[in-house]
Design an enzyme around this catalytic site. Structure first.
Site, PDB file in Angstrom:
ATOM      1  N   HIS A 162       0.820  -1.223   0.000  1.00  0.00           N
ATOM      2  CA  HIS A 162       0.000   0.000   0.000  1.00  0.00           C
ATOM      3  C   HIS A 162       0.849   1.266   0.000  1.00  0.00           C
ATOM      4  CE1 HIS A 162      -4.037  -1.807   0.860  1.00  0.00           C
ATOM      5  NE2 HIS A 162      -3.243  -2.830   1.131  1.00  0.00           N
ATOM      6  N   ASP A 370       3.292   9.694  -0.538  1.00  0.00           N
ATOM      7  CA  ASP A 370       2.158   8.893  -0.060  1.00  0.00           C
ATOM      8  C   ASP A 370       1.900   7.796  -1.080  1.00  0.00           C
ATOM      9  OD1 ASP A 370      -0.084   8.125   1.412  1.00  0.00           O
ATOM     10  OD2 ASP A 370      -0.730  10.193   1.738  1.00  0.00           O
TER      11      ASP A 370
HETATM   12  P1  ADP Z   1      -3.046   6.497   5.425  1.00  0.00           P
HETATM   13  O1  ADP Z   1      -3.429   5.133   4.952  1.00  0.00           O
HETATM   14  O2  ADP Z   1      -1.607   6.815   5.328  1.00  0.00           O
HETATM   15  O3  ADP Z   1      -3.556   6.812   6.775  1.00  0.00           O
HETATM   16  P2  ADP Z   1      -5.041   7.588   3.538  1.00  0.00           P
HETATM   17  O4  ADP Z   1      -5.334   9.008   3.165  1.00  0.00           O
HETATM   18  O5  ADP Z   1      -4.899   6.678   2.394  1.00  0.00           O
HETATM   19  O6  ADP Z   1      -3.748   7.590   4.462  1.00  0.00           O
HETATM   20  O7  ADP Z   1      -6.207   7.027   4.449  1.00  0.00           O
HETATM   21  C1  ADP Z   1      -6.600   7.682   5.614  1.00  0.00           C
HETATM   22  C2  ADP Z   1      -7.947   7.153   6.034  1.00  0.00           C
HETATM   23  O8  ADP Z   1      -8.157   7.493   7.393  1.00  0.00           O
HETATM   24  C3  ADP Z   1      -9.101   7.752   5.229  1.00  0.00           C
HETATM   25  O9  ADP Z   1     -10.047   6.762   4.964  1.00  0.00           O
HETATM   26  C4  ADP Z   1      -9.650   8.827   6.162  1.00  0.00           C
HETATM   27  O10 ADP Z   1     -11.028   9.033   6.019  1.00  0.00           O
HETATM   28  C5  ADP Z   1      -9.344   8.261   7.526  1.00  0.00           C
HETATM   29  N1  ADP Z   1      -9.106   9.362   8.472  1.00  0.00           N
HETATM   30  C6  ADP Z   1      -8.250  10.377   8.369  1.00  0.00           C
HETATM   31  N2  ADP Z   1      -8.343  11.216   9.416  1.00  0.00           N
HETATM   32  C7  ADP Z   1      -9.284  10.717  10.206  1.00  0.00           C
HETATM   33  C8  ADP Z   1      -9.860  11.125  11.450  1.00  0.00           C
HETATM   34  N3  ADP Z   1      -9.486  12.221  12.119  1.00  0.00           N
HETATM   35  N4  ADP Z   1     -10.814  10.350  11.960  1.00  0.00           N
HETATM   36  C9  ADP Z   1     -11.210   9.227  11.329  1.00  0.00           C
HETATM   37  N5  ADP Z   1     -10.712   8.801  10.166  1.00  0.00           N
HETATM   38  C10 ADP Z   1      -9.757   9.521   9.603  1.00  0.00           C
HETATM   39  O1  F6P Z   2      -0.518   1.719   4.297  1.00  0.00           O
HETATM   40  C1  F6P Z   2      -0.376   2.658   5.305  1.00  0.00           C
HETATM   41  C2  F6P Z   2      -0.654   2.135   6.702  1.00  0.00           C
HETATM   42  O2  F6P Z   2       0.430   1.608   7.373  1.00  0.00           O
HETATM   43  C3  F6P Z   2      -1.738   1.130   6.689  1.00  0.00           C
HETATM   44  O3  F6P Z   2      -1.274  -0.176   6.857  1.00  0.00           O
HETATM   45  C4  F6P Z   2      -2.680   1.629   7.711  1.00  0.00           C
HETATM   46  O4  F6P Z   2      -3.922   1.774   7.069  1.00  0.00           O
HETATM   47  C5  F6P Z   2      -2.291   3.043   8.038  1.00  0.00           C
HETATM   48  O5  F6P Z   2      -1.068   3.243   7.471  1.00  0.00           O
HETATM   49  C6  F6P Z   2      -2.381   3.363   9.505  1.00  0.00           C
HETATM   50  O6  F6P Z   2      -1.238   2.980  10.208  1.00  0.00           O
HETATM   51  P1  F6P Z   2      -1.207   2.187  11.563  1.00  0.00           P
HETATM   52  O7  F6P Z   2      -1.818   0.866  11.318  1.00  0.00           O
HETATM   53  O8  F6P Z   2       0.241   2.119  11.909  1.00  0.00           O
HETATM   54  O9  F6P Z   2      -2.005   2.993  12.543  1.00  0.00           O
END
Ligand code: ADP
Ligand code: F6P
Length: 479
Positions: A162, A370
């Site tokens: 991912h 990202d």
């Molecule tokens: P990552 O996987 O690195 O966290 P992404 O942008 O791909 O980044 O995914 C983040 C996910 O977490 C999204 O589905 C978003 O809606 C959720 N998210 C981000 N901030 C919050 C928050 N404050 N509360 C709940 N969900 C959140």
């Molecule tokens: O792919 C990014 C990632 O490590 C995912 O495995 C997971 O959705 C997200 O970041 C959140 O990270 P963590 O599981 O360390 O809270």
């Protein structure tokens, strides 16, 4: 032991075991993109999910969620430190994200990473039916494909990364680079977010283990390992449905009112992670205020930063720096009852997030690097009325797909400032054209299309993909 024909193996379960204020156990959707994305496609498909439920100590058995069985993995305190906080999040995570923070190479962590990977492989081997498909996720579990193949050669094994997969110059810094690469090469199909990552992987396989072949098919030890780009996505129909709910529409209106009816509203939503470029964004905004090009009386910023990996040193330092900077900016430019930035360091539920997406004039998504960034796609899905602007980093995987966003290099502060202003001043007709094009793209390329594309490539007979739930119709999505 009950067995399944489809097994997902990920570091986390889709639910997180949180302690409620009264000490009781409270289950919440796990933070981050992976859990949400996979959960959407497994809804209604018989499968087992192997993963960690958060916390330390013995894992408690968990009830099924519909057709999905949960196989919880325990972690000891030492494993949490060495495997999750250590090798996964202090070595691999920074290195895979362009080393925007210095990766830590601690020799003690490797053995723990390997043994935890082995335990995940053993659990998968236990719950997989003969000939089942096992789909392993992300950088935490890079050794599992090979370990599992040794235990269960009958299985069809997929791996999906991912996060970004780095160019050879960076990957070559890793101690244990050969083991990590061989681990992934244990899969039948290795999927990435972008073509470039698949190319990096093929180059490394040729260089480090003498594999032959091209980007799409690597030949090693008489076996073919297929690779490819499968950009992950969101459940567009679900987000559209949520955004159309009266509660969400009213909340969005209320937010606009509370933030200042006539103001331009800039919104960012991130895990509190140094790869997300939050500090660069704050600097750009603060310089715009300093230069008088943006005024607190007609602009406001909302930064949601959900706490993440809080015991890892780099994350603690980041939180302190961001909180100081927000305080400084508000102290210098805010007025009574009128802050320059609203900073929210808390988890939001999905409906509140959807309302926030709708309340934004400009959604600012500017990670330094990202794998994909699903927030950008969620924002687009929430804007069925074709209003609003998306400012998107070129270094997010999503930039390869959302070409109509206002794309920006977040390392270049002047570019960041100018792009924010362009997005704030854009004509409604221009915004509508951009948003419609982006929405058309994600509607076609939603999470169901992603799962179907990946699983059809993994199982060329197509029978695996046929078992997935059908995409909800747009009519159902409109609710
Ligand atoms: P990552 O996987 O690195 O966290 P992404 O942008 O791909 O980044 O995914 C983040 C996910 O977490 C999204 O589905 C978003 O809606 C959720 N998210 C981000 N901030 C919050 C928050 N404050 N509360 C709940 N969900 C959140
Ligand atoms: O792919 C990014 C990632 O490590 C995912 O495995 C997971 O959705 C997200 O970041 C959140 O990270 P963590 O599981 O360390 O809270």
């Amino acid at each position: 032991m009950r067995q399944s024909s489809l097994v997902v193996v990920a570091n986390r379960l889709p639910l997180d075991d949180n302690a409620a204020p009264d000490g009781a156990c409270e289950w919440r959707r796990s933070p981050g993109g992976l859990a949400g994305a996979l959960h959407a496609i497994l809804d209604g498909t018989p499968a087992t999910w192997v993963g960690w439920g958060g916390g330390v100590g013995p894992a408690r058995p968990l009830p099924d969620i519909g057709t999905l069985r949960l196989r919880p993995m325990s972690l000891t305190e030492e494993e949490l430190r060495g495997y999750y906080e250590g090798f996964a999040n202090s070595t691999l995570w920074p290195l895979y994200h362009d080393a925007v923070e210095q990766p830590v190479f601690d020799r003690g962590w490797w053995e723990t990473y390997r043994s935890v990977n082995r335990r995940f492989a053993e659990a998968a081997a236990e719950v997989a039916e003969p000939g089942a498909a096992v789909w392993i996720q992300d950088y935490h579990l890079q050794l599992v494909p090979q370990q599992l193949r040794e235990m269960r050669p009958d299985l069809l094994i997929g791996f999906f990364m991912h996060v970004p997969f780095p160019p050879p110059e960076l990957f070559m810094q890793l101690p244990r680079r050969v083991d990590l690469l061989r681990g992934m090469l244990g899969a039948d199909l290795v999927g990435f977010q972008r073509e470039q990552a698949a190319h990096n992987f093929a180059q490394l396989a040729a260089k480090l283990v003498n594999a032959r072949g091209a980007d799409e098919a690597i030949l090693l030890d008489g076996r073919v390992v297929r690779t490819g780009a499968f950009p992950v996505s969101i459940d567009v129909a679900e987000m559209q449905q949520l955004s159309a709910r009266p509660y969400v529409v009213n909340l969005a209106r209320q937010l606009r009112h509370d933030l200042g009816r006539h103001k331009k509203v800039l919104v960012s939503v991130d895990r509190l992670d140094y790869t997300k470029g939050i500090e660069h964004r704050l600097t750009a905004y603060s310089e715009l205020l300093r230069d008088g090009r943006v005024k607190v009386r007609d602009t406001v910023m909302v930064q949601v930063a959900v706490p993440s990996r809080e015991r890892v040193e780099n994350y603690r330092g980041l939180r302190d720096r961001i909180e100081r900077e927000v305080g400084r900016i508000n102290g210098e430019y805010g007025r009574v009852g009128e802050p320059a930035i609203h900073y929210l360091n808390q988890p939001f539920d999905r409906a509140d997030l959807a309302a926030l997406y709708q309340a934004a004039d400009v959604m600012v998504v500017t990670p330094l690097r990202d794998g994909m960034n699903l927030v950008a796609k969620e924002f687009v899905a929430a804007r069925a009325d074709d209003t609003g602007a998306l400012v998107l980093s070129e270094f997010a995987g999503a930039a390869a797909e959302l070409e109509d966003a206002f794309q920006v290099n977040p390392h270049d502060l002047d570019d960041l400032k100018e792009t924010l202003l362009r997005a704030m001043d854009a004509e409604p007709a221009d915004l509508a054209r951009r948003m419609a094009a982006m929405r058309a793209h994600i509607t076609e390329n939603d999470i169901h299309a992603w799962a179907r594309a990946y699983l059809t490539s993994l199982d060329l007979t197509g029978s695996l993909a046929q078992r997935l739930p059908r995409r909800r119709s747009p009519a159902a999505a409109r609710g």
